[in-house]
Design a protein around this motif. Structure first.
Motif, PDB file in Angstrom:
ATOM      1  N   GLY A 336       0.815  -1.209   0.000  1.00 19.58           N
ATOM      2  CA  GLY A 336       0.000   0.000   0.000  1.00 19.58           C
ATOM      3  C   GLY A 336       0.842   1.249   0.000  1.00 19.58           C
ATOM      4  O   GLY A 336       2.065   1.210  -0.176  1.00 19.58           O
ATOM      5  N   PHE A 337       0.170   2.383   0.224  1.00 25.88           N
ATOM      6  CA  PHE A 337       0.808   3.684   0.061  1.00 25.88           C
ATOM      7  C   PHE A 337       0.038   4.734   0.825  1.00 25.88           C
ATOM      8  O   PHE A 337      -1.082   4.486   1.304  1.00 25.88           O
ATOM      9  CB  PHE A 337       0.853   4.063  -1.428  1.00 25.88           C
ATOM     10  N   THR A 338       0.632   5.905   0.970  1.00 24.80           N
ATOM     11  CA  THR A 338      -0.063   7.034   1.579  1.00 24.80           C
ATOM     12  C   THR A 338      -0.801   7.818   0.500  1.00 24.80           C
ATOM     13  O   THR A 338      -0.519   7.667  -0.695  1.00 24.80           O
ATOM     14  CB  THR A 338       0.911   7.962   2.317  1.00 24.80           C
ATOM     15  N   ALA A 339      -1.705   8.672   0.930  1.00 24.21           N
ATOM     16  CA  ALA A 339      -2.534   9.411  -0.022  1.00 24.21           C
ATOM     17  C   ALA A 339      -1.745  10.457  -0.792  1.00 24.21           C
ATOM     18  O   ALA A 339      -2.032  10.731  -1.962  1.00 24.21           O
ATOM     19  CB  ALA A 339      -3.708  10.071   0.705  1.00 24.21           C
ATOM     20  N   HIS A 340      -0.741  11.055  -0.140  1.00 28.09           N
ATOM     21  CA  HIS A 340      -0.071  12.219  -0.735  1.00 28.09           C
ATOM     22  C   HIS A 340       1.432  12.051  -0.827  1.00 28.09           C
ATOM     23  O   HIS A 340       2.135  13.065  -0.882  1.00 28.09           O
ATOM     24  CB  HIS A 340      -0.382  13.482   0.084  1.00 28.09           C
ATOM     25  N   LEU A 418      -4.351  -4.884  -0.096  1.00 25.01           N
ATOM     26  CA  LEU A 418      -4.005  -3.523  -0.499  1.00 25.01           C
ATOM     27  C   LEU A 418      -4.549  -2.528   0.515  1.00 25.01           C
ATOM     28  O   LEU A 418      -5.653  -2.714   1.049  1.00 25.01           O
ATOM     29  CB  LEU A 418      -4.588  -3.220  -1.881  1.00 25.01           C
ATOM     30  N   TYR A 419      -3.772  -1.452   0.774  1.00 26.96           N
ATOM     31  CA  TYR A 419      -4.235  -0.415   1.693  1.00 26.96           C
ATOM     32  C   TYR A 419      -3.842   0.967   1.174  1.00 26.96           C
ATOM     33  O   TYR A 419      -2.931   1.114   0.345  1.00 26.96           O
ATOM     34  CB  TYR A 419      -3.644  -0.620   3.096  1.00 26.96           C
ATOM     35  N   GLU A 420      -4.540   1.965   1.690  1.00 20.72           N
ATOM     36  CA  GLU A 420      -4.148   3.363   1.510  1.00 20.72           C
ATOM     37  C   GLU A 420      -4.192   4.033   2.877  1.00 20.72           C
ATOM     38  O   GLU A 420      -5.188   3.917   3.598  1.00 20.72           O
ATOM     39  CB  GLU A 420      -5.079   4.104   0.553  1.00 20.72           C
ATOM     40  N   PHE A 421      -3.113   4.722   3.242  1.00 18.33           N
ATOM     41  CA  PHE A 421      -3.037   5.467   4.501  1.00 18.33           C
ATOM     42  C   PHE A 421      -3.444   6.903   4.197  1.00 18.33           C
ATOM     43  O   PHE A 421      -2.768   7.606   3.446  1.00 18.33           O
ATOM     44  CB  PHE A 421      -1.614   5.407   5.051  1.00 18.33           C
TER      45      PHE A 421
END
Length: 518
Positions: A336-340, A418-421
């Motif tokens: 996953g990843f961060t939003a920005h 999958l993730y989004e922080f």
């Protein structure tokens, strides 16, 4: 950390990597608490420090120091010792200076040559405990970073029954530059040597060598992806976690060869171990700085060329080929990843903002078709042209490649989560941003450690750290983050959104998918 240029825009990527505005020697061996703090490894006995959550053993050699004839050689087994080594302080680091003056994650540089070491944090050094093991590979763009960061302390994992191992490895030129007379991917060989040490020794620290998960952030996440596709690493771990990973690596061999040629053009030295072996660390660092500096002769290879690459032997295929043909591995992966990620990274030069007129050009520099400007406006409504360029930068470097990995694996029915922080910082310099590295202290449950408040603000929610850390512990223990987080599949595309109120959403990137999979 990685410094990457797209036109006039600069990106800083790595384990302690967002720039926006003593090993086994000396020290006391315990706190006076009862219990064993000495373990016998295959090379000799080591003594650690007793803590509330277990015992920490710092700076244990898994290979000989890479000096002299070993500087650019494959890692060699450590020289055995008979007397108990006092492993109560972190060992020397490959990093001799941070890549940026300001980094999100504290990244101490510790002088010395014995850089190929591991730090083991265990709840109990009981060989019968058979606890799950998390092996952490730090980030830093493959040229910087440090395993001695306080953010990588294993106390919370120990509290929850997990042994944590953090790894030191060769960086930059020493680890990755193609040299005609040396083995390629020397840092990858270091990772494999560390994992082999874990297989052979971790039981003595209470760990189960059959229950090893590898994890890393940024370049460390890229290391996870590279190891998952390296045949020599097969069987050394059973699961992986790629946190904002640089999964566009491994590079292809042409990129590595181009960078090696650029090294010779810029430094006047042949790209050989014979020419570089006797130089000082400072001299090598200066040569690396020359190689990576912007200039009229810069090539795309210089952006993140000092990184794993498909040498045809250790690593058979580059990442781009893996994503087309499908990686041949069924190892469970959390990604996953961060939003920005890099939305707030500083502009270079005259600090010129991207406008509606120049947005297509800015997107083109990132590898998107100029016509994608309309798609980005649809995917991210309400953003200015400059904000869209920043978001496109985050998408191109981290978010899109990670999404593609999830899609590829889901299409092959390989277990993937999958993730989004999305939680945003309230720190003054990072207000309203969910940037690269922000999720690390949540995963390690170290919100009170040095440096966290400066980037996260005063009110980082402990409940979110509890939730993320619990999912990591579950994944390390069971190969699954828990019943509340379904596997990623192509029919539902369920994704964990790590916000103040964590929730699973179905197909949250529907608007981005036409851009990301084009």
């Amino acid at each position: 950390m990685r410094a990457q240029r797209f036109g006039r825009r600069a990106v800083l990527l790595g384990a302690g990597a967002l720039a926006l505005t003593a090993a086994c020697a000396g020290g006391k061996s315990g706190s006076g608490e009862s219990g064993t703090d000495t373990v016998t490894t295959a090379s000799g006995p080591v003594r650690g420090t007793r803590r509330a959550t277990g015992v920490a053993f710092l700076g244990i050699p898994f290979a000989q120091p890479p000096v002299g004839q070993l500087r650019f050689a494959a890692p060699q087994p450590p020289t055995p010792w008979a007397e108990t080594r006092d492993c109560t302080r972190y060992g020397p680091t490959a990093q001799i200076k941070q890549l940026a003056e300001v980094t999100a994650i504290p990244e101490p540089s510790i002088p010395g040559d014995d850089i190929l070491t591991v730090n083991v944090f265990t709840p109990t050094p009981d060989k019968n405990a058979k606890l799950p093991v998390l092996v952490w590979i730090h980030g830093g763009g493959f040229v910087a970073g440090s395993p001695a960061s306080p953010w990588y302390d294993g106390a919370a994992f120990n509290r929850d029954g997990v042994v944590l191992v953090s790894v030191g490895y060769r960086l930059g030129l020493a680890g990755f530059l193609h040299l005609d007379d040396a083995p390629d991917n020397r840092a990858v060989l270091d990772w494999i040597a560390a994992l082999t040490w874990v297989r052979d020794n971790i039981a003595a620290f209470g760990g189960d060598p059959a229950k090893v998960t590898i994890a890393g952030q940024s370049a460390g996440g890229g290391a996870v992806w590279a190891l998952m596709n390296t045949p020599a690493a097969k069987g050394l771990f059973r699961a992986g976690i790629s946190e904002s990973g640089a999964v566009t690596q491994p590079n292809d061999k042409a990129t590595a060869l181009a960078l090696s040629a650029q090294f010779t053009r810029r430094t006047g030295l042949p790209a050989t171990a014979a020419a570089l072996r006797d130089l000082s660390k400072i001299q090598l660092q200066d040569l690396e700085d020359k190689l990576r500096a912007p200039g009229p002769d810069s090539t795309p290879a210089a952006l993140l060329g000092l990184a794993p690459f498909a040498d045809g032997t250790l690593i058979p295929s580059p990442s781009a080929e893996l994503l087309k043909s499908g990686a041949d591995q069924d190892v469970p992966l959390m990604i996953g990843f961060t939003a920005h990620e890099f939305n707030g990274a500083s502009l270079t030069g005259a600090q010129t903002e991207v406008t509606d007129t120049t947005l297509p050009m800015a997107l083109g520099a990132l590898g998107f078709a100029p016509a994608a400007a309309a798609d980005f406006r649809t995917a991210y409504p309400g953003l200015t042209a400059n904000q869209l360029a920043g978001q496109a930068q985050s998408d191109a470097v981290i978010r899109m490649p990670s999404f593609r990995v999830a899609e590829m694996r889901a299409g092959r029915d390989q277990p993937t989560w999958l993730y989004e922080f999305t939680w945003t910082s309230n720190a003054p310099k990072f207000q309203g941003m969910s940037f690269h590295c922000l999720d690390v202290p949540f995963a390690f449950d170290v919100l009170r450690k040095d440096g966290v408040t400066a980037v996260a603000g005063d009110n980082a929610p402990q409940s979110l750290a509890d939730a993320i850390h619990r999912a990591w512990v579950n994944f390390v223990r069971d190969g699954d983050p828990g019943t509340g987080w379904p596997r990623y599949t192509l029919d539902r595309r369920e994704t964990m959104i790590w916000s103040a109120a964590p929730q699973v959403q179905s197909d949250p990137f529907a608007a981005q998918r036409p851009i990301w999979l084009r």
